[in-house]
Scaffold this motif. Structure first.
Motif, PDB file in Angstrom:
ATOM      1  N   ALA A  38      44.097  40.336  30.432  1.00 13.31           N
ATOM      2  CA  ALA A  38      42.741  39.859  30.732  1.00 13.31           C
ATOM      3  C   ALA A  38      42.738  39.073  32.038  1.00 13.31           C
ATOM      4  O   ALA A  38      41.826  39.196  32.852  1.00 13.31           O
ATOM      5  CB  ALA A  38      42.226  39.000  29.579  1.00 13.31           C
ATOM      6  N   ALA A  39      43.748  38.269  32.261  1.00 16.54           N
ATOM      7  CA  ALA A  39      43.846  37.508  33.506  1.00 16.54           C
ATOM      8  C   ALA A  39      44.079  38.444  34.675  1.00 16.54           C
ATOM      9  O   ALA A  39      43.538  38.249  35.770  1.00 16.54           O
ATOM     10  CB  ALA A  39      44.970  36.488  33.406  1.00 16.54           C
ATOM     11  N   ALA A  40      44.868  39.492  34.444  1.00 14.14           N
ATOM     12  CA  ALA A  40      45.124  40.468  35.493  1.00 14.14           C
ATOM     13  C   ALA A  40      43.855  41.243  35.821  1.00 14.14           C
ATOM     14  O   ALA A  40      43.595  41.583  36.975  1.00 14.14           O
ATOM     15  CB  ALA A  40      46.242  41.409  35.075  1.00 14.14           C
ATOM     16  N   ALA A  41      43.020  41.528  34.862  1.00 14.23           N
ATOM     17  CA  ALA A  41      41.757  42.248  35.090  1.00 14.23           C
ATOM     18  C   ALA A  41      40.740  41.346  35.780  1.00 14.23           C
ATOM     19  O   ALA A  41      39.915  41.799  36.568  1.00 14.23           O
ATOM     20  CB  ALA A  41      41.211  42.771  33.758  1.00 14.23           C
ATOM     21  N   GLU A  42      40.786  40.046  35.477  1.00 10.81           N
ATOM     22  CA  GLU A  42      39.836  39.102  36.077  1.00 10.81           C
ATOM     23  C   GLU A  42      40.155  38.863  37.551  1.00 10.81           C
ATOM     24  O   GLU A  42      39.260  38.691  38.366  1.00 10.81           O
ATOM     25  CB  GLU A  42      39.899  37.775  35.305  1.00 10.81           C
ATOM     26  CG  GLU A  42      38.772  36.833  35.639  1.00 10.81           C
ATOM     27  CD  GLU A  42      38.778  35.606  34.746  1.00 10.81           C
ATOM     28  OE1 GLU A  42      38.733  34.514  35.320  1.00 10.81           O
ATOM     29  OE2 GLU A  42      38.846  35.752  33.514  1.00 10.81           O
ATOM     30  N   PRO A  87      41.350  41.053  39.930  1.00 12.37           N
ATOM     31  CA  PRO A  87      40.761  42.052  40.813  1.00 12.37           C
ATOM     32  C   PRO A  87      39.238  41.946  40.862  1.00 12.37           C
ATOM     33  O   PRO A  87      38.621  42.201  41.889  1.00 12.37           O
ATOM     34  CB  PRO A  87      41.196  43.389  40.220  1.00 12.37           C
ATOM     35  CG  PRO A  87      42.417  43.102  39.411  1.00 12.37           C
ATOM     36  CD  PRO A  87      42.245  41.695  38.940  1.00 12.37           C
ATOM     37  N   ALA A  88      38.584  41.520  39.796  1.00 19.44           N
ATOM     38  CA  ALA A  88      37.125  41.381  39.797  1.00 19.44           C
ATOM     39  C   ALA A  88      36.707  40.276  40.767  1.00 19.44           C
ATOM     40  O   ALA A  88      35.732  40.418  41.500  1.00 19.44           O
ATOM     41  CB  ALA A  88      36.627  41.104  38.389  1.00 19.44           C
ATOM     42  N   LYS A  89      37.449  39.162  40.780  1.00 17.52           N
ATOM     43  CA  LYS A  89      37.140  38.065  41.698  1.00 17.52           C
ATOM     44  C   LYS A  89      37.349  38.504  43.148  1.00 17.52           C
ATOM     45  O   LYS A  89      36.569  38.182  44.026  1.00 17.52           O
ATOM     46  CB  LYS A  89      38.001  36.837  41.382  1.00 17.52           C
ATOM     47  CG  LYS A  89      37.513  36.030  40.229  1.00 17.52           C
ATOM     48  CD  LYS A  89      38.327  34.756  40.099  1.00 17.52           C
ATOM     49  CE  LYS A  89      37.821  33.908  38.957  1.00 17.52           C
ATOM     50  NZ  LYS A  89      38.575  32.666  38.812  1.00 17.52           N
ATOM     51  N   SER A  90      38.422  39.233  43.402  1.00 14.24           N
ATOM     52  CA  SER A  90      38.695  39.664  44.765  1.00 14.24           C
ATOM     53  C   SER A  90      37.661  40.696  45.220  1.00 14.24           C
ATOM     54  O   SER A  90      37.306  40.745  46.390  1.00 14.24           O
ATOM     55  CB  SER A  90      40.121  40.205  44.905  1.00 14.24           C
ATOM     56  OG  SER A  90      40.277  41.382  44.139  1.00 14.24           O
ATOM     57  N   LYS A  91      37.155  41.531  44.293  1.00 13.92           N
ATOM     58  CA  LYS A  91      36.097  42.484  44.657  1.00 13.92           C
ATOM     59  C   LYS A  91      34.807  41.758  45.003  1.00 13.92           C
ATOM     60  O   LYS A  91      34.120  42.119  45.959  1.00 13.92           O
ATOM     61  CB  LYS A  91      35.854  43.475  43.505  1.00 13.92           C
ATOM     62  CG  LYS A  91      36.857  44.584  43.415  1.00 13.92           C
ATOM     63  CD  LYS A  91      36.443  45.575  42.364  1.00 13.92           C
ATOM     64  CE  LYS A  91      37.458  46.695  42.263  1.00 13.92           C
ATOM     65  NZ  LYS A  91      37.078  47.687  41.243  1.00 13.92           N
ATOM     66  N   LYS A  92      34.456  40.732  44.256  1.00 10.15           N
ATOM     67  CA  LYS A  92      33.249  39.938  44.547  1.00 10.15           C
ATOM     68  C   LYS A  92      33.375  39.280  45.916  1.00 10.15           C
ATOM     69  O   LYS A  92      32.433  39.272  46.713  1.00 10.15           O
ATOM     70  CB  LYS A  92      33.032  38.866  43.480  1.00 10.15           C
ATOM     71  CG  LYS A  92      32.469  39.374  42.189  1.00 10.15           C
ATOM     72  CD  LYS A  92      32.233  38.211  41.246  1.00 10.15           C
ATOM     73  CE  LYS A  92      31.762  38.683  39.895  1.00 10.15           C
ATOM     74  NZ  LYS A  92      31.572  37.561  38.975  1.00 10.15           N
ATOM     75  N   LYS A  93      34.547  38.737  46.162  1.00  9.78           N
ATOM     76  CA  LYS A  93      34.794  38.079  47.446  1.00  9.78           C
ATOM     77  C   LYS A  93      34.672  39.082  48.597  1.00  9.78           C
ATOM     78  O   LYS A  93      34.075  38.793  49.641  1.00  9.78           O
ATOM     79  CB  LYS A  93      36.194  37.464  47.427  1.00  9.78           C
ATOM     80  CG  LYS A  93      36.397  36.324  48.338  1.00  9.78           C
ATOM     81  CD  LYS A  93      37.809  35.788  48.157  1.00  9.78           C
ATOM     82  CE  LYS A  93      37.852  34.306  48.281  1.00  9.78           C
ATOM     83  NZ  LYS A  93      39.214  33.777  48.209  1.00  9.78           N
ATOM     84  N   LEU A  94      35.226  40.264  48.419  1.00  9.33           N
ATOM     85  CA  LEU A  94      35.166  41.313  49.429  1.00  9.33           C
ATOM     86  C   LEU A  94      33.720  41.756  49.683  1.00  9.33           C
ATOM     87  O   LEU A  94      33.305  41.920  50.830  1.00  9.33           O
ATOM     88  CB  LEU A  94      36.025  42.504  48.995  1.00  9.33           C
ATOM     89  CG  LEU A  94      36.089  43.667  49.980  1.00  9.33           C
ATOM     90  CD1 LEU A  94      36.741  43.225  51.277  1.00  9.33           C
ATOM     91  CD2 LEU A  94      36.838  44.837  49.378  1.00  9.33           C
TER      92      LEU A  94
END
Length: 147
Positions: free
Chosen positions: A9-13, A15-22
């Motif tokens: 779950a932490a690993a999935a969260e 990439p989601a944060k980095s996608k939002k940032k991007l």
């Protein structure tokens, strides 16, 4: 098992944060690029030309004498071609002062040259358009006598 479940779950969260940032960075760059285009790179449209003024009344001014070079003088009479925006006949004191300023000290040779006289007349019209704030569109010489 709870630690094993928390790790994915932490690993999935992450990439989601980095996608939002991007996405935020890309949107910000697009906004900056659009603003730069609008203010710097976009070709400027030509300013709308003012419509040509329509002629109004012609105001004749009393002739004056102007000192020329070498003790000579010029007797010059002017008439102002007003635009239709001018409500009434204008006071000619600004025009006479501009004519004195322009023609004073000129030589007879300069003023007998037709091209030079036309050039001076254009300068006078330009100055009068400025002085009378677009209420004058032309000038006529009613007298032009040198001695």
């Amino acid at each position: 098992m709870s630690t094993a479940t928390a790790a994915p779950a932490a690993a999935a969260e992450a990439p989601a944060k980095s996608k939002k940032k991007l996405i935020i960075i890309v949107v910000a760059l697009l906004v900056v690029a659009g603003a730069a285009y609008m203010f710097v790179l976009k070709p400027k449209s030509a300013p709308a030309e003012k419509p040509a003024p329509k002629p109004g009344i012609v105001t004749p001014l009393e002739a004056i004498q102007v000192n020329l070079e070498g003790g000579h003088y010029l007797r010059i009479g002017l008439a102002l071609q007003q635009t239709d925006k001018a409500a009434e006949a204008l006071d000619g004191s600004k025009a006479l002062d501009a004519a004195i300023e322009l023609f004073s000290g000129k030589s007879i040779e300069e003023l007998t040259d037709l091209k030079e006289r036309e050039k001076l007349k254009k300068e006078l019209v330009k100055e009068l358009e400025h002085l009378y704030e677009d209420e004058v569109m032309g000038v006529y010489f009613t007298q032009f006598v040198m001695q």
